[in-house]
Design a protein around this motif. Sequence first.
Motif, short mmCIF file in Angstrom:
data_model
loop_
_atom_site.label_atom_id
_atom_site.label_comp_id
_atom_site.label_asym_id
_atom_site.label_seq_id
_atom_site.Cartn_x
_atom_site.Cartn_y
_atom_site.Cartn_z
N ARG A 36 41.52 43.17 49.05
CA ARG A 36 41.54 42.36 47.83
C ARG A 36 40.27 42.56 47.01
O ARG A 36 40.31 42.62 45.78
CB ARG A 36 41.68 40.88 48.22
CG ARG A 36 42.06 39.99 47.06
CD ARG A 36 42.17 38.58 47.53
NE ARG A 36 40.91 38.14 48.09
CZ ARG A 36 40.37 36.94 47.84
NH1 ARG A 36 40.97 36.10 47.07
NH2 ARG A 36 39.23 36.60 48.38
N GLU A 37 39.14 42.67 47.68
CA GLU A 37 37.88 42.89 46.97
C GLU A 37 37.85 44.27 46.33
O GLU A 37 37.29 44.46 45.25
CB GLU A 37 36.70 42.72 47.93
CG GLU A 37 36.53 41.28 48.43
CD GLU A 37 35.52 41.18 49.55
OE1 GLU A 37 35.33 42.20 50.26
OE2 GLU A 37 34.93 40.11 49.72
N ILE A 60 40.48 45.86 45.15
CA ILE A 60 41.32 45.78 43.97
C ILE A 60 40.60 45.06 42.85
O ILE A 60 40.59 45.51 41.69
CB ILE A 60 42.65 45.07 44.31
CG1 ILE A 60 43.44 45.88 45.33
CG2 ILE A 60 43.48 44.84 43.06
CD1 ILE A 60 44.69 45.19 45.83
N ALA A 61 39.98 43.91 43.17
CA ALA A 61 39.26 43.15 42.15
C ALA A 61 38.12 43.97 41.54
O ALA A 61 37.92 43.97 40.33
CB ALA A 61 38.71 41.85 42.75
N ILE A 117 39.58 46.60 39.20
CA ILE A 117 40.06 46.01 37.94
C ILE A 117 38.88 45.66 37.04
O ILE A 117 38.90 45.92 35.82
CB ILE A 117 40.90 44.75 38.24
CG1 ILE A 117 42.19 45.15 38.96
CG2 ILE A 117 41.22 44.02 36.95
CD1 ILE A 117 43.09 46.06 38.18
N GLN A 118 37.82 45.07 37.60
CA GLN A 118 36.65 44.74 36.80
C GLN A 118 36.00 45.99 36.22
O GLN A 118 35.57 46.01 35.06
CB GLN A 118 35.64 43.96 37.66
CG GLN A 118 36.08 42.57 38.06
CD GLN A 118 35.97 41.56 36.93
OE1 GLN A 118 35.88 41.92 35.76
NE2 GLN A 118 35.96 40.28 37.28
N ARG A 133 43.66 42.18 33.17
CA ARG A 133 42.66 41.85 34.19
C ARG A 133 42.81 40.41 34.64
O ARG A 133 42.79 40.12 35.85
CB ARG A 133 41.26 42.08 33.63
CG ARG A 133 40.13 41.78 34.61
CD ARG A 133 38.85 41.44 33.88
NE ARG A 133 38.98 40.23 33.10
CZ ARG A 133 37.99 39.69 32.39
NH1 ARG A 133 36.81 40.27 32.35
NH2 ARG A 133 38.18 38.58 31.70
N ASP A 134 42.95 39.48 33.69
CA ASP A 134 43.04 38.06 34.03
C ASP A 134 44.28 37.77 34.87
O ASP A 134 44.24 36.97 35.81
CB ASP A 134 43.07 37.21 32.76
CG ASP A 134 41.74 37.22 32.03
OD1 ASP A 134 40.73 37.59 32.66
OD2 ASP A 134 41.70 36.88 30.84
N LEU A 175 43.67 39.33 38.51
CA LEU A 175 42.66 38.56 39.25
C LEU A 175 43.14 37.14 39.52
O LEU A 175 42.81 36.55 40.55
CB LEU A 175 41.36 38.54 38.46
CG LEU A 175 40.65 39.90 38.29
CD1 LEU A 175 39.33 39.72 37.55
CD2 LEU A 175 40.41 40.56 39.63
N LEU A 218 45.26 37.26 42.54
CA LEU A 218 44.45 37.48 43.74
C LEU A 218 43.69 36.22 44.16
O LEU A 218 43.40 36.03 45.34
CB LEU A 218 43.45 38.62 43.51
CG LEU A 218 44.04 40.02 43.33
CD1 LEU A 218 42.95 41.02 42.99
CD2 LEU A 218 44.77 40.46 44.59
N ASP A 219 43.37 35.36 43.20
CA ASP A 219 42.56 34.17 43.48
C ASP A 219 43.37 33.00 44.03
O ASP A 219 42.78 31.99 44.43
CB ASP A 219 41.83 33.71 42.22
CG ASP A 219 40.66 34.61 41.88
OD1 ASP A 219 40.26 35.40 42.76
OD2 ASP A 219 40.16 34.54 40.75
N ARG A 279 37.76 32.28 31.59
CA ARG A 279 38.75 33.32 31.28
C ARG A 279 38.89 33.53 29.79
O ARG A 279 39.08 34.65 29.32
CB ARG A 279 40.11 32.95 31.89
CG ARG A 279 40.17 33.06 33.39
CD ARG A 279 41.51 32.65 33.96
NE ARG A 279 42.59 33.52 33.52
CZ ARG A 279 43.81 33.47 34.02
NH1 ARG A 279 44.10 32.59 34.97
NH2 ARG A 279 44.75 34.28 33.61
#
Length: 435
Positions: free
Chosen positions: A177-178, A180-181, A184-185, A198-199, A202, A205-206, A378
Amino acid sequence: MEAQTAAVDTALWITAGAILGLILLSAFFSGSETALTAASRGKLRAAADRGASGAERALKITEDNERLIGSVLLGNNMVNILATSLATALFTRLFGDSGVALATLVMTVIVLVFAEVLPKTYAITNPETAAARVAAPIAVIVRLFSPVVSAVRLLVRGVLRIFGVRTDPDSHILAVREEIAGAIQLGHSEGVVEKEDRDRILGALDLGDRTVEEIMLHRSNIEMIDAETPPQDILQQCLESPHTRLPVYRGDPENIIGVVHAKDLLRAMYRLTTGEEPLSESFKGFTVTDVMMKPYFIPDTTWLDDQMRQFLRRRTHFALVVDEYGSLKGLITLEDILEEIVGEITDEFDPHAEHQITRIDDGALLVDGAMTIRDFNRATDFTLPDDEANTVAGLVIYESQMIPVVGQVFSFHGFRFEVLARENNRITQLKILPL
Protein backbone atom coordinates in the motif's frame (compact mmCIF):
# COMPACT_ATOMS: atom_id res chain seq x y z
CA MET A 1 63.82 -20.74 -23.73
CA GLU A 2 61.19 -20.33 -26.42
CA ALA A 3 59.03 -22.95 -24.70
CA GLN A 4 59.28 -21.02 -21.43
CA THR A 5 58.33 -17.77 -23.16
CA ALA A 6 55.38 -19.45 -24.86
CA ALA A 7 54.20 -20.81 -21.50
CA VAL A 8 54.40 -17.34 -19.95
CA ASP A 9 52.48 -15.84 -22.85
CA THR A 10 49.85 -18.56 -22.54
CA ALA A 11 49.49 -17.88 -18.80
CA LEU A 12 49.10 -14.15 -19.48
CA TRP A 13 46.40 -14.78 -22.05
CA ILE A 14 44.59 -17.20 -19.78
CA THR A 15 44.72 -14.65 -16.94
CA ALA A 16 43.43 -11.90 -19.23
CA GLY A 17 40.64 -14.17 -20.45
CA ALA A 18 39.72 -15.05 -16.88
CA ILE A 19 39.57 -11.35 -15.99
CA LEU A 20 37.31 -10.67 -18.98
CA GLY A 21 35.03 -13.55 -18.00
CA LEU A 22 34.83 -12.29 -14.42
CA ILE A 23 33.97 -8.77 -15.66
CA LEU A 24 31.12 -10.27 -17.69
CA LEU A 25 29.92 -12.17 -14.62
CA SER A 26 30.08 -8.97 -12.58
CA ALA A 27 28.01 -7.19 -15.23
CA PHE A 28 25.50 -10.04 -15.13
CA PHE A 29 25.16 -9.83 -11.34
CA SER A 30 24.83 -6.03 -11.36
CA GLY A 31 22.21 -6.01 -14.10
CA SER A 32 20.29 -8.86 -12.50
CA GLU A 33 20.15 -7.10 -9.14
CA THR A 34 18.78 -3.92 -10.74
CA ALA A 35 16.28 -5.77 -12.93
CA LEU A 36 14.88 -7.97 -10.17
CA THR A 37 14.57 -5.17 -7.61
CA ALA A 38 13.16 -2.59 -10.05
CA ALA A 39 10.71 -4.90 -11.82
CA SER A 40 7.05 -4.33 -11.00
CA ARG A 41 5.54 -7.40 -9.38
CA GLY A 42 2.18 -6.39 -10.83
CA LYS A 43 3.56 -6.47 -14.39
CA LEU A 44 5.40 -9.71 -13.70
CA ARG A 45 2.18 -11.26 -12.39
CA ALA A 46 0.32 -10.15 -15.52
CA ALA A 47 3.04 -11.67 -17.71
CA ALA A 48 3.02 -14.88 -15.66
CA ASP A 49 -0.77 -15.13 -16.07
CA ARG A 50 -0.22 -14.97 -19.83
CA GLY A 51 2.09 -17.99 -19.59
CA ALA A 52 5.56 -16.39 -19.37
CA SER A 53 7.69 -18.89 -17.42
CA GLY A 54 10.51 -16.36 -16.88
CA ALA A 55 8.13 -13.93 -15.21
CA GLU A 56 6.83 -16.75 -12.99
CA ARG A 57 10.37 -17.60 -11.88
CA ALA A 58 11.14 -13.91 -11.30
CA LEU A 59 8.09 -13.62 -9.05
CA LYS A 60 9.15 -16.66 -7.08
CA ILE A 61 12.72 -15.53 -6.38
CA THR A 62 11.68 -11.95 -5.52
CA GLU A 63 9.38 -13.17 -2.74
CA ASP A 64 12.40 -13.20 -0.42
CA ASN A 65 14.23 -10.01 -1.36
CA GLU A 66 16.74 -10.33 1.45
CA ARG A 67 17.94 -13.74 0.31
CA LEU A 68 17.95 -12.66 -3.35
CA ILE A 69 20.00 -9.50 -2.78
CA GLY A 70 22.35 -11.33 -0.41
CA SER A 71 23.07 -14.01 -2.99
CA VAL A 72 23.59 -11.53 -5.84
CA LEU A 73 25.84 -9.31 -3.74
CA LEU A 74 27.85 -12.32 -2.61
CA GLY A 75 28.40 -13.46 -6.18
CA ASN A 76 29.14 -9.93 -7.41
CA ASN A 77 31.71 -9.25 -4.70
CA MET A 78 33.41 -12.61 -5.24
CA VAL A 79 33.93 -12.05 -8.98
CA ASN A 80 34.96 -8.40 -8.51
CA ILE A 81 37.56 -9.24 -5.87
CA LEU A 82 38.87 -12.20 -7.89
CA ALA A 83 39.08 -10.10 -11.08
CA THR A 84 40.93 -7.33 -9.26
CA SER A 85 43.38 -9.83 -7.71
CA LEU A 86 44.12 -11.41 -11.10
CA ALA A 87 44.54 -7.99 -12.71
CA THR A 88 46.97 -6.95 -9.98
CA ALA A 89 49.02 -10.10 -10.51
CA LEU A 90 48.97 -9.63 -14.28
CA PHE A 91 49.97 -5.96 -14.22
CA THR A 92 52.68 -6.61 -11.61
CA ARG A 93 54.22 -9.23 -13.86
CA LEU A 94 54.08 -6.87 -16.85
CA PHE A 95 55.02 -3.53 -15.27
CA GLY A 96 56.70 -4.40 -12.01
CA ASP A 97 55.92 -2.53 -8.79
CA SER A 98 53.94 0.17 -10.57
CA GLY A 99 51.52 -2.50 -11.76
CA VAL A 100 49.54 -2.35 -8.50
CA ALA A 101 48.54 1.29 -8.98
CA LEU A 102 47.97 0.75 -12.69
CA ALA A 103 45.78 -2.30 -12.06
CA THR A 104 43.73 -0.35 -9.50
CA LEU A 105 43.14 2.49 -11.98
CA VAL A 106 42.30 0.27 -14.95
CA MET A 107 40.03 -2.10 -12.99
CA THR A 108 38.18 0.81 -11.39
CA VAL A 109 37.32 2.25 -14.80
CA ILE A 110 36.42 -1.13 -16.32
CA VAL A 111 34.28 -2.28 -13.38
CA LEU A 112 32.54 1.09 -13.08
CA VAL A 113 31.67 1.44 -16.76
CA PHE A 114 31.23 -2.12 -18.03
CA ALA A 115 30.27 -4.03 -14.86
CA GLU A 116 28.11 -1.45 -13.08
CA VAL A 117 26.76 1.52 -15.05
CA LEU A 118 26.25 -0.17 -18.43
CA PRO A 119 24.36 -3.31 -17.25
CA LYS A 120 22.31 -1.39 -14.70
CA THR A 121 21.31 1.20 -17.28
CA TYR A 122 20.20 -1.56 -19.63
CA ALA A 123 18.28 -3.33 -16.86
CA ILE A 124 16.47 -0.21 -15.67
CA THR A 125 15.18 0.59 -19.17
CA ASN A 126 13.01 -2.55 -19.24
CA PRO A 127 13.28 -4.25 -15.85
CA GLU A 128 10.46 -6.76 -16.35
CA THR A 129 11.95 -8.20 -19.55
CA ALA A 130 15.45 -8.29 -18.05
CA ALA A 131 14.16 -9.89 -14.84
CA ALA A 132 12.40 -12.64 -16.79
CA ARG A 133 15.60 -13.38 -18.75
CA VAL A 134 17.93 -13.62 -15.74
CA ALA A 135 15.47 -15.36 -13.40
CA ALA A 136 16.54 -18.92 -14.27
CA PRO A 137 20.34 -18.56 -13.68
CA ILE A 138 19.80 -16.32 -10.65
CA ALA A 139 17.47 -18.94 -9.14
CA VAL A 140 20.33 -21.48 -9.37
CA ILE A 141 22.76 -19.01 -7.77
CA VAL A 142 20.31 -18.21 -4.96
CA ARG A 143 19.89 -21.93 -4.24
CA LEU A 144 23.67 -22.45 -4.38
CA PHE A 145 24.52 -19.56 -2.06
CA SER A 146 21.51 -20.05 0.24
CA PRO A 147 23.47 -21.65 3.17
CA VAL A 148 26.10 -18.89 3.15
CA VAL A 149 23.48 -16.14 2.86
CA SER A 150 21.46 -17.64 5.73
CA ALA A 151 24.56 -17.65 7.92
CA VAL A 152 25.28 -14.04 7.00
CA ARG A 153 21.68 -13.06 7.81
CA LEU A 154 21.95 -14.62 11.27
CA LEU A 155 25.26 -12.88 11.86
CA VAL A 156 23.89 -9.49 10.78
CA ARG A 157 20.80 -9.83 12.95
CA GLY A 158 22.93 -10.85 15.89
CA VAL A 159 25.17 -7.81 15.50
CA LEU A 160 22.16 -5.50 15.13
CA ARG A 161 20.56 -7.00 18.24
CA ILE A 162 23.69 -6.11 20.22
CA PHE A 163 23.04 -2.47 19.32
CA GLY A 164 19.35 -2.72 20.19
CA VAL A 165 18.03 -2.98 16.62
CA ARG A 166 15.52 -5.77 16.08
CA THR A 167 14.47 -6.92 12.62
CA ASP A 168 11.41 -8.86 11.52
CA PRO A 169 12.41 -11.71 9.17
CA ASP A 170 9.02 -11.60 7.48
CA SER A 171 8.81 -7.83 7.04
CA HIS A 172 9.20 -6.08 3.71
CA ILE A 173 11.08 -2.87 3.13
CA LEU A 174 7.86 -1.21 1.99
CA ALA A 175 4.28 -2.41 2.28
CA VAL A 176 2.41 -2.74 -0.98
CA ARG A 177 0.00 0.00 0.00
CA GLU A 178 2.85 2.39 0.78
CA GLU A 179 4.45 1.59 -2.56
CA ILE A 180 1.23 2.44 -4.38
CA ALA A 181 0.72 5.65 -2.40
CA GLY A 182 4.31 6.71 -3.03
CA ALA A 183 4.02 6.02 -6.75
CA ILE A 184 0.76 8.01 -6.97
CA GLN A 185 2.26 10.97 -5.09
CA LEU A 186 5.33 10.91 -7.31
CA GLY A 187 3.18 10.74 -10.43
CA HIS A 188 1.14 13.71 -9.26
CA SER A 189 4.24 15.78 -8.48
CA GLU A 190 5.54 15.04 -12.00
CA GLY A 191 2.23 15.99 -13.61
CA VAL A 192 1.39 12.47 -14.80
CA VAL A 193 -1.46 11.81 -12.35
CA GLU A 194 -4.30 14.34 -11.99
CA LYS A 195 -5.16 15.62 -8.51
CA GLU A 196 -8.66 14.12 -8.65
CA ASP A 197 -7.31 10.70 -9.60
CA ARG A 198 -4.69 10.90 -6.84
CA ASP A 199 -7.32 11.82 -4.23
CA ARG A 200 -9.61 8.96 -5.26
CA ILE A 201 -6.89 6.31 -5.12
CA LEU A 202 -5.37 7.55 -1.87
CA GLY A 203 -8.86 7.90 -0.37
CA ALA A 204 -9.56 4.23 -1.11
CA LEU A 205 -6.21 3.21 0.39
CA ASP A 206 -6.86 5.22 3.57
CA LEU A 207 -10.17 3.52 4.45
CA GLY A 208 -8.34 0.90 6.50
CA ASP A 209 -6.69 3.57 8.66
CA ARG A 210 -9.73 5.68 9.51
CA THR A 211 -12.69 5.10 11.81
CA VAL A 212 -16.35 6.00 11.40
CA GLU A 213 -15.97 8.62 14.14
CA GLU A 214 -13.82 10.73 11.81
CA ILE A 215 -16.46 11.16 9.10
CA MET A 216 -19.81 10.60 10.86
CA LEU A 217 -22.51 13.24 11.04
CA HIS A 218 -22.46 14.51 14.62
CA ARG A 219 -25.56 13.95 16.73
CA SER A 220 -26.18 17.70 16.96
CA ASN A 221 -26.84 17.78 13.20
CA ILE A 222 -29.01 14.66 12.98
CA GLU A 223 -32.62 15.23 11.91
CA MET A 224 -34.95 12.95 13.88
CA ILE A 225 -38.64 12.08 14.12
CA ASP A 226 -40.47 12.05 17.44
CA ALA A 227 -42.65 8.94 17.57
CA GLU A 228 -45.36 10.93 19.38
CA THR A 229 -45.66 13.51 16.60
CA PRO A 230 -49.02 13.52 14.74
CA PRO A 231 -48.95 11.57 11.43
CA GLN A 232 -49.61 14.68 9.30
CA ASP A 233 -46.60 16.44 10.84
CA ILE A 234 -44.40 13.37 10.34
CA LEU A 235 -45.42 13.24 6.68
CA GLN A 236 -44.69 16.93 6.25
CA GLN A 237 -41.29 16.58 7.94
CA CYS A 238 -40.32 13.67 5.66
CA LEU A 239 -41.42 15.56 2.55
CA GLU A 240 -39.44 18.65 3.52
CA SER A 241 -36.35 16.71 4.57
CA PRO A 242 -33.52 16.17 2.05
CA HIS A 243 -32.93 12.73 3.60
CA THR A 244 -34.74 9.50 2.74
CA ARG A 245 -34.02 7.82 6.09
CA LEU A 246 -34.71 9.45 9.45
CA PRO A 247 -34.14 8.02 12.97
CA VAL A 248 -37.20 7.71 15.19
CA TYR A 249 -36.96 8.35 18.93
CA ARG A 250 -39.40 8.22 21.81
CA GLY A 251 -39.19 10.68 24.69
CA ASP A 252 -35.43 11.33 24.61
CA PRO A 253 -33.38 11.77 21.40
CA GLU A 254 -30.93 9.29 22.93
CA ASN A 255 -33.69 6.66 22.87
CA ILE A 256 -33.61 5.68 19.19
CA ILE A 257 -36.27 3.04 18.55
CA GLY A 258 -36.10 2.73 14.77
CA VAL A 259 -35.40 4.24 11.37
CA VAL A 260 -38.14 5.21 8.94
CA HIS A 261 -37.64 5.22 5.18
CA ALA A 262 -39.56 7.85 3.21
CA LYS A 263 -40.78 5.24 0.71
CA ASP A 264 -42.19 3.02 3.45
CA LEU A 265 -43.93 6.01 4.99
CA LEU A 266 -45.42 7.13 1.67
CA ARG A 267 -46.63 3.60 0.89
CA ALA A 268 -48.39 3.46 4.26
CA MET A 269 -49.93 6.89 3.70
CA TYR A 270 -51.08 5.88 0.23
CA ARG A 271 -52.85 2.82 1.62
CA LEU A 272 -54.67 5.08 4.06
CA THR A 273 -55.87 7.37 1.27
CA THR A 274 -57.34 4.46 -0.71
CA GLY A 275 -59.63 3.37 2.14
CA GLU A 276 -63.32 4.22 2.47
CA GLU A 277 -62.84 6.19 5.69
CA PRO A 278 -62.18 9.94 5.57
CA LEU A 279 -58.48 10.79 5.49
CA SER A 280 -58.57 12.53 8.87
CA GLU A 281 -60.05 9.40 10.47
CA SER A 282 -57.55 7.11 8.75
CA PHE A 283 -54.62 9.14 10.07
CA LYS A 284 -55.79 8.67 13.66
CA GLY A 285 -55.01 4.96 13.59
CA PHE A 286 -51.58 5.40 12.03
CA THR A 287 -48.37 5.10 14.05
CA VAL A 288 -44.89 5.59 12.64
CA THR A 289 -43.63 2.56 14.58
CA ASP A 290 -45.64 0.34 12.21
CA VAL A 291 -43.45 1.23 9.22
CA MET A 292 -40.05 1.85 10.80
CA MET A 293 -37.09 -0.49 10.53
CA LYS A 294 -34.96 -1.82 13.34
CA PRO A 295 -32.04 0.56 14.06
CA TYR A 296 -28.50 -0.59 13.26
CA PHE A 297 -25.92 0.52 15.84
CA ILE A 298 -22.13 0.39 15.39
CA PRO A 299 -19.23 1.42 17.67
CA ASP A 300 -17.36 4.62 16.87
CA THR A 301 -14.07 2.70 16.57
CA THR A 302 -15.15 0.71 13.49
CA TRP A 303 -12.74 1.00 10.55
CA LEU A 304 -14.23 2.46 7.40
CA ASP A 305 -13.30 -0.44 5.13
CA ASP A 306 -14.88 -2.90 7.59
CA GLN A 307 -18.02 -0.81 7.81
CA MET A 308 -18.33 -0.55 4.03
CA ARG A 309 -18.22 -4.35 3.81
CA GLN A 310 -20.86 -4.57 6.54
CA PHE A 311 -23.14 -2.17 4.65
CA LEU A 312 -22.82 -4.28 1.51
CA ARG A 313 -23.34 -7.56 3.37
CA ARG A 314 -26.38 -6.34 5.33
CA ARG A 315 -27.85 -4.52 2.30
CA THR A 316 -28.30 -1.34 4.29
CA HIS A 317 -26.81 2.13 3.89
CA PHE A 318 -27.52 3.67 7.30
CA ALA A 319 -25.98 3.13 10.75
CA LEU A 320 -26.12 4.94 14.08
CA VAL A 321 -22.78 5.43 15.83
CA VAL A 322 -22.47 4.96 19.61
CA ASP A 323 -19.55 5.30 22.01
CA GLU A 324 -18.28 2.79 24.55
CA TYR A 325 -21.06 3.77 26.97
CA GLY A 326 -23.80 3.23 24.39
CA SER A 327 -24.53 6.93 23.99
CA LEU A 328 -25.43 8.21 20.54
CA LYS A 329 -22.54 10.06 18.86
CA GLY A 330 -23.73 10.40 15.28
CA LEU A 331 -24.69 8.53 12.15
CA ILE A 332 -22.92 7.32 9.04
CA THR A 333 -24.13 6.21 5.64
CA LEU A 334 -22.59 4.30 2.76
CA GLU A 335 -22.54 7.59 0.85
CA ASP A 336 -20.30 9.14 3.54
CA ILE A 337 -17.74 6.39 3.01
CA LEU A 338 -17.92 6.65 -0.78
CA GLU A 339 -17.36 10.41 -0.51
CA GLU A 340 -14.00 9.67 1.10
CA ILE A 341 -13.02 8.12 -2.24
CA VAL A 342 -14.80 10.12 -4.94
CA GLY A 343 -15.29 13.44 -3.14
CA GLU A 344 -18.47 15.28 -2.19
CA ILE A 345 -21.67 13.77 -3.65
CA THR A 346 -24.54 16.25 -3.94
CA ASP A 347 -27.90 16.36 -5.68
CA GLU A 348 -30.73 18.83 -6.22
CA PHE A 349 -32.10 18.13 -2.75
CA ASP A 350 -28.84 18.81 -0.89
CA PRO A 351 -29.17 22.16 0.92
CA HIS A 352 -25.41 22.33 1.51
CA ALA A 353 -24.28 21.69 -2.05
CA GLU A 354 -22.22 24.87 -2.14
CA HIS A 355 -18.53 24.64 -1.44
CA GLN A 356 -17.31 24.93 2.14
CA ILE A 357 -14.28 26.94 1.02
CA THR A 358 -14.36 30.41 -0.53
CA ARG A 359 -11.22 32.12 -1.79
CA ILE A 360 -10.98 35.87 -1.32
CA ASP A 361 -8.76 38.49 -2.93
CA ASP A 362 -5.97 38.60 -0.34
CA GLY A 363 -5.23 34.88 -0.78
CA ALA A 364 -7.10 33.88 2.37
CA LEU A 365 -9.77 31.18 2.56
CA LEU A 366 -13.20 31.42 4.17
CA VAL A 367 -13.85 27.98 5.63
CA ASP A 368 -16.86 26.37 7.30
CA GLY A 369 -15.79 25.42 10.81
CA ALA A 370 -17.47 22.01 10.51
CA MET A 371 -15.36 21.08 7.49
CA THR A 372 -13.14 18.11 8.21
CA ILE A 373 -9.39 18.65 8.14
CA ARG A 374 -9.05 15.82 5.65
CA ASP A 375 -11.48 17.46 3.21
CA PHE A 376 -9.71 20.79 3.69
CA ASN A 377 -6.33 19.24 2.92
CA ARG A 378 -7.68 17.45 -0.15
CA ALA A 379 -9.25 20.62 -1.49
CA THR A 380 -6.22 22.85 -0.91
CA ASP A 381 -3.25 20.42 -0.93
CA PHE A 382 -2.27 21.75 2.51
CA THR A 383 -1.12 19.47 5.32
CA LEU A 384 -2.95 20.45 8.49
CA PRO A 385 -2.60 17.66 11.08
CA ASP A 386 -5.72 15.63 11.90
CA ASP A 387 -4.35 13.58 14.80
CA GLU A 388 -6.05 15.54 17.58
CA ALA A 389 -9.14 16.94 15.83
CA ASN A 390 -11.46 15.98 12.96
CA THR A 391 -12.68 19.45 11.93
CA VAL A 392 -10.95 22.74 11.25
CA ALA A 393 -12.83 24.37 14.14
CA GLY A 394 -11.80 21.49 16.41
CA LEU A 395 -8.16 22.04 15.48
CA VAL A 396 -8.39 25.72 16.44
CA ILE A 397 -10.00 24.84 19.78
CA TYR A 398 -7.40 22.16 20.46
CA GLU A 399 -4.43 24.38 19.66
CA SER A 400 -5.78 27.43 21.50
CA GLN A 401 -6.96 25.37 24.51
CA MET A 402 -10.06 27.55 24.68
CA ILE A 403 -13.31 28.34 22.87
CA PRO A 404 -12.38 31.49 20.93
CA VAL A 405 -14.64 34.49 20.48
CA VAL A 406 -15.31 36.23 17.19
CA GLY A 407 -12.32 38.27 16.05
CA GLN A 408 -9.63 36.26 17.82
CA VAL A 409 -6.61 35.37 15.70
CA PHE A 410 -4.21 32.43 16.12
CA SER A 411 -1.12 31.28 14.25
CA PHE A 412 0.03 27.68 14.18
CA HIS A 413 1.13 25.01 11.68
CA GLY A 414 2.15 27.73 9.23
CA PHE A 415 -1.33 29.33 8.99
CA ARG A 416 -3.17 32.33 10.43
CA PHE A 417 -6.66 31.47 11.75
CA GLU A 418 -9.25 34.20 12.40
CA VAL A 419 -12.63 33.38 13.95
CA LEU A 420 -15.36 35.08 11.91
CA ALA A 421 -18.56 33.53 13.28
CA ARG A 422 -19.66 31.46 16.24
CA GLU A 423 -22.94 29.90 17.41
CA ASN A 424 -23.07 29.16 21.14
CA ASN A 425 -19.85 27.20 21.73
CA ARG A 426 -19.41 26.17 18.09
CA ILE A 427 -17.13 27.97 15.62
CA THR A 428 -19.06 28.22 12.34
CA GLN A 429 -16.69 30.18 10.07
CA LEU A 430 -12.96 30.80 9.92
CA LYS A 431 -10.62 32.84 7.78
CA ILE A 432 -7.40 30.95 7.06
CA LEU A 433 -4.32 32.56 5.53
CA PRO A 434 -1.09 30.67 4.77
CA LEU A 435 1.86 32.44 6.40
